[in-house]
Scaffold this motif. Sequence first.
Motif, PDB file in Angstrom:
ATOM      1  N   ASP A  49       0.852  -1.182   0.000  1.00 41.48           N
ATOM      2  CA  ASP A  49       0.000   0.000   0.000  1.00 41.48           C
ATOM      3  C   ASP A  49       0.894   1.240   0.000  1.00 41.48           C
ATOM      4  N   PRO A  50       0.706   2.166  -0.942  1.00 44.96           N
ATOM      5  CA  PRO A  50       1.550   3.373  -0.996  1.00 44.96           C
ATOM      6  C   PRO A  50       1.576   4.156   0.315  1.00 44.96           C
ATOM      7  N   GLU A  51       0.515   4.095   1.073  1.00 41.86           N
ATOM      8  CA  GLU A  51       0.476   4.821   2.344  1.00 41.86           C
ATOM      9  C   GLU A  51       1.350   4.175   3.416  1.00 41.86           C
ATOM     10  N   ASN A  77      -1.255   9.301  -8.976  1.00 46.61           N
ATOM     11  CA  ASN A  77      -2.196   8.944  -7.910  1.00 46.61           C
ATOM     12  C   ASN A  77      -1.528   8.159  -6.792  1.00 46.61           C
ATOM     13  N   LYS A  78      -0.749   7.155  -7.132  1.00 42.80           N
ATOM     14  CA  LYS A  78      -0.061   6.361  -6.103  1.00 42.80           C
ATOM     15  C   LYS A  78       1.042   7.185  -5.441  1.00 42.80           C
ATOM     16  N   GLU A  80       1.234  10.314  -4.842  1.00 43.63           N
ATOM     17  CA  GLU A  80       0.718  11.285  -3.876  1.00 43.63           C
ATOM     18  C   GLU A  80       0.435  10.649  -2.521  1.00 43.63           C
ATOM     19  N   ARG A  81       0.265   9.345  -2.499  1.00 47.34           N
ATOM     20  CA  ARG A  81      -0.015   8.641  -1.238  1.00 47.34           C
ATOM     21  C   ARG A  81       1.251   8.129  -0.559  1.00 47.34           C
ATOM     22  N   GLN A  83       4.744   8.769   1.245  1.00 50.97           N
ATOM     23  CA  GLN A  83       5.350   9.829   2.050  1.00 50.97           C
ATOM     24  C   GLN A  83       6.817   9.973   1.663  1.00 50.97           C
TER      25      GLN A  83
END
Length: 178
Positions: A49-51, A77-78, A80-81, A83
Amino acid sequence: MSLQELNQQQLEAVLHTEGPLLLLAGAGSGKTKVVTHRVAHLVGEKRIDPEQVLAVTFTNKAAREMQERVASLVGKNKAERIQVSTFHSLCSRILRADIESLGYKRNFSIYGAADQVRLIKDIMDEIDSEHGLKADSVLWKISDAKNRLLAPEQFTPGMRGDVIGEMTQKVYPEYQKS
């Protein structure tokens, strides 16, 4: 994402996903390329998960460049998630999240070296405009006290006649309030 542009050592670092990895490399050796490709591999191939991904670097410029490279590899999109941050920005964010539990307000300021010296000088001048001491000497004493986990009320000059220590004892409580 193409892994063909990576050399053997870079490829090994990108594909290493189990456990920690220490990447030691000199300037211009492709560290940013390795980190960005590794992030892309984790998000794209390993379906992380990118987050849950954090990439940390030293400068704002490097963080922006890293964010742009990651976006080109995984899509906006990914990206931006994910950090991507500097060490200072990350630590500031962590402190602000829980600083109130330490008795401080979230709107605290982090002073740079020049700001610290200027503040110390201003406090010293308020105490005694004819002190003749260097602010960075007092700042060093305060820093040393903080490293020894001494609060302002616990600080005492090292020995009799320690004029810098005596000034530090007066300045430290005021400095801490600022």
